[in-house]
Design an enzyme around this catalytic site. Structure first.
Site, PDB file in Angstrom:
ATOM      1  N   LYS A  20      -2.232  -9.194 -54.670  1.00  0.00           N
ATOM      2  CA  LYS A  20      -2.432  -8.684 -53.417  1.00  0.00           C
ATOM      3  C   LYS A  20      -3.808  -9.053 -52.944  1.00  0.00           C
ATOM      4  O   LYS A  20      -3.933  -9.320 -51.871  1.00  0.00           O
ATOM      5  CB  LYS A  20      -2.528  -7.085 -53.584  1.00  0.00           C
ATOM      6  CG  LYS A  20      -0.897  -6.513 -54.014  1.00  0.00           C
ATOM      7  CD  LYS A  20      -0.864  -5.161 -54.005  1.00  0.00           C
ATOM      8  CE  LYS A  20      -1.759  -4.285 -55.203  1.00  0.00           C
ATOM      9  NZ  LYS A  20      -1.447  -4.868 -56.428  1.00  0.00           N
ATOM     10  N   ARG A  99       0.973   3.796 -51.714  1.00  0.00           N
ATOM     11  CA  ARG A  99       1.891   3.695 -53.131  1.00  0.00           C
ATOM     12  C   ARG A  99       2.679   4.434 -53.528  1.00  0.00           C
ATOM     13  O   ARG A  99       3.225   4.510 -54.707  1.00  0.00           O
ATOM     14  CB  ARG A  99       1.060   2.760 -53.953  1.00  0.00           C
ATOM     15  CG  ARG A  99      -0.177   3.420 -54.569  1.00  0.00           C
ATOM     16  CD  ARG A  99      -0.845   2.374 -55.335  1.00  0.00           C
ATOM     17  NE  ARG A  99      -1.535   2.144 -56.212  1.00  0.00           N
ATOM     18  CZ  ARG A  99      -2.426   1.121 -56.560  1.00  0.00           C
ATOM     19  NH1 ARG A  99      -2.715   0.362 -55.716  1.00  0.00           N
ATOM     20  NH2 ARG A  99      -3.251   1.166 -57.518  1.00  0.00           N
ATOM     21  N   ARG A 138      -9.766 -11.948 -65.384  1.00  0.00           N
ATOM     22  CA  ARG A 138     -10.057 -11.462 -63.983  1.00  0.00           C
ATOM     23  C   ARG A 138     -11.616 -10.773 -63.932  1.00  0.00           C
ATOM     24  O   ARG A 138     -11.860 -10.085 -64.862  1.00  0.00           O
ATOM     25  CB  ARG A 138      -9.372 -10.232 -63.417  1.00  0.00           C
ATOM     26  CG  ARG A 138      -9.840  -9.929 -62.077  1.00  0.00           C
ATOM     27  CD  ARG A 138      -8.814  -9.134 -61.339  1.00  0.00           C
ATOM     28  NE  ARG A 138      -8.236  -8.071 -61.702  1.00  0.00           N
ATOM     29  CZ  ARG A 138      -7.328  -7.348 -61.338  1.00  0.00           C
ATOM     30  NH1 ARG A 138      -6.888  -7.729 -60.119  1.00  0.00           N
ATOM     31  NH2 ARG A 138      -6.771  -6.297 -61.971  1.00  0.00           N
ATOM     32  N   ARG A 171     -13.325  -5.295 -64.570  1.00  0.00           N
ATOM     33  CA  ARG A 171     -12.898  -3.891 -64.133  1.00  0.00           C
ATOM     34  C   ARG A 171     -12.630  -3.174 -65.244  1.00  0.00           C
ATOM     35  O   ARG A 171     -11.916  -3.568 -66.368  1.00  0.00           O
ATOM     36  CB  ARG A 171     -11.851  -3.945 -63.340  1.00  0.00           C
ATOM     37  CG  ARG A 171     -11.907  -4.536 -61.703  1.00  0.00           C
ATOM     38  CD  ARG A 171     -10.509  -4.551 -60.918  1.00  0.00           C
ATOM     39  NE  ARG A 171      -9.531  -3.730 -61.227  1.00  0.00           N
ATOM     40  CZ  ARG A 171      -8.561  -3.741 -60.252  1.00  0.00           C
ATOM     41  NH1 ARG A 171      -8.386  -4.628 -59.268  1.00  0.00           N
ATOM     42  NH2 ARG A 171      -7.518  -3.042 -60.637  1.00  0.00           N
ATOM     43  N   ARG A 182      -0.960   1.255 -65.916  1.00  0.00           N
ATOM     44  CA  ARG A 182      -0.977   1.039 -64.497  1.00  0.00           C
ATOM     45  C   ARG A 182       0.450   0.515 -64.084  1.00  0.00           C
ATOM     46  O   ARG A 182       0.968   0.618 -63.103  1.00  0.00           O
ATOM     47  CB  ARG A 182      -2.089   0.159 -64.036  1.00  0.00           C
ATOM     48  CG  ARG A 182      -3.301   0.475 -64.161  1.00  0.00           C
ATOM     49  CD  ARG A 182      -4.501  -0.199 -64.048  1.00  0.00           C
ATOM     50  NE  ARG A 182      -4.372  -1.257 -62.945  1.00  0.00           N
ATOM     51  CZ  ARG A 182      -5.057  -2.538 -63.097  1.00  0.00           C
ATOM     52  NH1 ARG A 182      -5.621  -2.767 -63.969  1.00  0.00           N
ATOM     53  NH2 ARG A 182      -5.156  -3.149 -61.998  1.00  0.00           N
TER      54      ARG A 182
HETATM   55  P1  G5P Z   1      -6.100  -1.485 -57.237  1.00  0.00           P
HETATM   56  O1  G5P Z   1      -7.471  -1.842 -57.220  1.00  0.00           O
HETATM   57  O2  G5P Z   1      -5.252  -1.484 -55.883  1.00  0.00           O
HETATM   58  P2  G5P Z   1      -3.793  -2.743 -58.609  1.00  0.00           P
HETATM   59  O3  G5P Z   1      -3.352  -2.027 -59.859  1.00  0.00           O
HETATM   60  O4  G5P Z   1      -2.866  -2.140 -57.516  1.00  0.00           O
HETATM   61  O5  G5P Z   1      -5.383  -2.157 -58.392  1.00  0.00           O
HETATM   62  P3  G5P Z   1      -4.877  -5.097 -58.759  1.00  0.00           P
HETATM   63  O6  G5P Z   1      -4.894  -5.181 -60.200  1.00  0.00           O
HETATM   64  O7  G5P Z   1      -6.179  -5.257 -57.845  1.00  0.00           O
HETATM   65  O8  G5P Z   1      -3.885  -4.118 -58.248  1.00  0.00           O
HETATM   66  P4  G5P Z   1      -3.837  -7.674 -57.378  1.00  0.00           P
HETATM   67  O9  G5P Z   1      -4.880  -7.384 -56.328  1.00  0.00           O
HETATM   68  O10 G5P Z   1      -2.473  -7.431 -56.960  1.00  0.00           O
HETATM   69  O11 G5P Z   1      -4.090  -6.732 -58.480  1.00  0.00           O
HETATM   70  O12 G5P Z   1      -3.869  -8.823 -57.973  1.00  0.00           O
HETATM   71  P5  G5P Z   1      -5.298  -9.959 -57.740  1.00  0.00           P
HETATM   72  O13 G5P Z   1      -6.377  -9.380 -58.055  1.00  0.00           O
HETATM   73  O14 G5P Z   1      -5.122 -10.831 -56.539  1.00  0.00           O
HETATM   74  O15 G5P Z   1      -4.818 -11.108 -58.967  1.00  0.00           O
HETATM   75  C1  G5P Z   1      -4.764 -10.839 -60.308  1.00  0.00           C
HETATM   76  C2  G5P Z   1      -5.564 -11.760 -61.168  1.00  0.00           C
HETATM   77  O16 G5P Z   1      -4.685 -12.825 -61.290  1.00  0.00           O
HETATM   78  C3  G5P Z   1      -7.105 -12.103 -60.519  1.00  0.00           C
HETATM   79  O17 G5P Z   1      -7.816 -12.680 -61.517  1.00  0.00           O
HETATM   80  C4  G5P Z   1      -6.658 -13.330 -59.738  1.00  0.00           C
HETATM   81  O18 G5P Z   1      -7.461 -14.631 -59.617  1.00  0.00           O
HETATM   82  C5  G5P Z   1      -5.552 -14.266 -60.843  1.00  0.00           C
HETATM   83  N1  G5P Z   1      -4.481 -14.833 -59.886  1.00  0.00           N
HETATM   84  C6  G5P Z   1      -3.955 -14.825 -58.835  1.00  0.00           C
HETATM   85  N2  G5P Z   1      -2.766 -15.482 -58.426  1.00  0.00           N
HETATM   86  C7  G5P Z   1      -2.655 -16.253 -59.776  1.00  0.00           C
HETATM   87  C8  G5P Z   1      -1.866 -17.356 -60.244  1.00  0.00           C
HETATM   88  O19 G5P Z   1      -0.930 -17.803 -59.240  1.00  0.00           O
HETATM   89  N3  G5P Z   1      -2.027 -17.914 -61.412  1.00  0.00           N
HETATM   90  C9  G5P Z   1      -3.034 -17.266 -62.093  1.00  0.00           C
HETATM   91  N4  G5P Z   1      -2.985 -17.736 -63.433  1.00  0.00           N
HETATM   92  N5  G5P Z   1      -3.658 -16.467 -61.773  1.00  0.00           N
HETATM   93  C10 G5P Z   1      -3.588 -15.801 -60.524  1.00  0.00           C
HETATM   94  O20 G5P Z   1      -5.898   0.215 -57.879  1.00  0.00           O
HETATM   95  C11 G5P Z   1      -6.663   0.373 -58.941  1.00  0.00           C
HETATM   96  C12 G5P Z   1      -6.643   1.678 -59.130  1.00  0.00           C
HETATM   97  O21 G5P Z   1      -7.352   2.497 -58.071  1.00  0.00           O
HETATM   98  C13 G5P Z   1      -6.745   3.744 -57.984  1.00  0.00           C
HETATM   99  C14 G5P Z   1      -5.717   3.715 -58.840  1.00  0.00           C
HETATM  100  O22 G5P Z   1      -6.208   4.710 -60.025  1.00  0.00           O
HETATM  101  C15 G5P Z   1      -5.413   2.410 -59.407  1.00  0.00           C
HETATM  102  O23 G5P Z   1      -4.764   2.263 -60.702  1.00  0.00           O
HETATM  103  N6  G5P Z   1      -5.853   3.655 -56.527  1.00  0.00           N
HETATM  104  C16 G5P Z   1      -5.004   4.421 -56.104  1.00  0.00           C
HETATM  105  N7  G5P Z   1      -4.906   5.725 -56.344  1.00  0.00           N
HETATM  106  C17 G5P Z   1      -3.716   6.562 -55.850  1.00  0.00           C
HETATM  107  N8  G5P Z   1      -3.136   5.953 -54.452  1.00  0.00           N
HETATM  108  C18 G5P Z   1      -3.515   4.911 -54.186  1.00  0.00           C
HETATM  109  N9  G5P Z   1      -2.762   4.398 -52.947  1.00  0.00           N
HETATM  110  C19 G5P Z   1      -4.595   4.137 -54.986  1.00  0.00           C
HETATM  111  N10 G5P Z   1      -5.134   2.740 -54.695  1.00  0.00           N
HETATM  112  C20 G5P Z   1      -5.712   2.425 -55.759  1.00  0.00           C
HETATM  113 MG    MG Z   2      -6.546  -5.744 -56.127  1.00  0.00          MG
END
Ligand code: G5P
Ligand code: MG
Length: 228
Positions: A20, A99, A138, A171, A182
Site C-alpha cells: 500500500k 479497515r 523493510r 518497525r 497482523r
Molecule cells: P499499517 O502501517 O497500516 P499494514 O500492516 O496495513 O500497516 P504495511 O505493513 O505498512 O501495512 P504496506 O504498506 O501494504 O504494508 O506495504 P509496503 O510497506 O508498501 O511494502 C512492504 C515491504 O515490501 C517494503 O519493504 C517494500 O519496499 C517492499 N516491497 C514492495 N513491493 C515489493 C515487491 O514487488 N517485491 C519485493 N521484494 N518487495 C517489495 O498499520 C500498522 C498498525 O497500525 C495500527 C494497527 O495496530 C496496525 O497493525 N493501525 C490501525 N488500527 C486500527 N485501524 C486502522 N485503520 C489502523 N491503521 C493502522
Molecule cells: Mg504501509
C-alpha cells in the site's frame, strides 16, 4: 509522465506488506495532484513524538492489534478536516483506513455530510507467501513514511533516507511473530469490508506478485475512471 485527474477519493486496501505504501508513493509521483494519508504513518509519527495517543498506539502496534474504531476514525477525520479535503475538489487517497466495517460506516457518514464520498476502492491482492519474504528487509523513514526494502528498493546510502539523509528505522511490528498476528487481523476483517464496498459499486481488485506488476493496473484504473 504526470497526468491530470478529475477529483479522486481513493482507498487502497490490502494485507500488511501488500505494498500500500509503495503504491501510494508511486501514484503520487505519477499524479502529483493526489495527496495521501496513511493511518499507520500517522500513528508512527505520534509514537515518535511521544504524545499520549502515540503511547497508546505503540502498545497496539507492537502487539499486532488494531486500535479502537472510534480512536482511529477520530484521528483520520480530524486529519482530513485540517487539510480541508472534504470541502474541496481535492484528489486524495487513504492507505490503511478504513479497515473495519465500523470504520467504513463512520467515514461514509462524515464524507456524506460533505458530498465527498469515496469514489474508488482498490484491493491489492498479493499472495501471502510473497509478502512474508518482504518484511524482514523493510526499513522506514518515519517522518515522511517513505519505505525501503534492502533487496527490492534499497536506500542509496545504507541506513539513510534518500531525500533527507536522516536515519531509517525498523518497525516494531515487523517481527515474524507480530507480522503473523497482523495477517490474522487482516484475514478476520477484510471480507466484510470488501462486501461493504462491493455493495456501493466502487470496488476493484488488482492482483500480482510484485509491485511492478500491480502498479500499471492501478494507473490504468485511475486514468480510465478519473483522467481528463
Ligand atoms: P499499517 O502501517 O497500516 P499494514 O500492516 O496495513 O500497516 P504495511 O505493513 O505498512 O501495512 P504496506 O504498506 O501494504 O504494508 O506495504 P509496503 O510497506 O508498501 O511494502 C512492504 C515491504 O515490501 C517494503 O519493504 C517494500 O519496499 C517492499 N516491497 C514492495 N513491493 C515489493 C515487491 O514487488 N517485491 C519485493 N521484494 N518487495 C517489495 O498499520 C500498522 C498498525 O497500525 C495500527 C494497527 O495496530 C496496525 O497493525 N493501525 C490501525 N488500527 C486500527 N485501524 C486502522 N485503520 C489502523 N491503521 C493502522
Ligand atoms: Mg504501509
Amino acid at each position: 509522465m504526470a497526468s491530470a485527474l478529475r477529483p479522486l477519493r481513493l482507498l487502497l486496501l490490502g494485507a500488511p506488506g501488500s505494498g500500500k505504501g509503495t503504491q501510494t508513493a508511486r501514484l503520487l509521483k505519477q499524479f502529483p495532484q493526489i495527496e495521501s494519508v496513511s493511518s499507520g504513518d500517522l500513528l508512527r509519527q505520534q509514537i515518535k513524538a511521544g504524545t499520549p495517543l502515540g503511547q497508546k498506539a505503540s502498545l497496539y502496534i507492537s502487539s499486532g492489534k488494531l486500535l479502537s474504531d472510534e480512536l482511529i476514525t477520530k484521528l483520520i477525520i480530524t486529519n482530513l478536516s485540517n487539510r480541508k479535503w472534504m470541502n474541496s475538489s481535492a484528489s486524495w487517497l487513504l492507505d490503511g483506513f478504513p479497515r473495519t466495517v465500523k470504520q467504513a460506516e463512520l467515514l461514509d457518514a462524515e464524507l456524506g455530510r460533505h458530498s465527498a464520498q469515496l469514489n474508488l476502492v482498490v484491493q491489492l491482492d498479493v499472495p501471502e507467501n510473497v509478502i512474508l519474504e518482504r518484511i524482514e528487509n523493510r526499513y522506514v523513514h518515519v517522518p515522511s513514511g517513505r519505505v525501503y526494502n534492502l533487496t527490492y528498493n534499497p536506500p542509496r546510502v545504507p541506513g539513510k533516507d534518500d531525500i533527507t539523509g536522516e536515519p531509517l528505522t525498523k518497525r516494531s511490528d515487523d517481527t515474524y511473530e507480530v507480522f503473523g498476528k497482523r495477517l490474522k487481523e487482516y484475514r478476520r476483517t477484510v471480507t466484510p469490508l470488501i462486501d461493504h464496498y462491493a455493495k456501493s459499486g466502487i470496488l476493484e481488485k488488482v492482483t500480482g506478485e510484485t509491485s511492478d506488476i500491480i502498479f500499471p493496473q492501478l494507473v490504468k484504473l485511475v486514468s480510465e475512471k478519473f483522467g481528463e
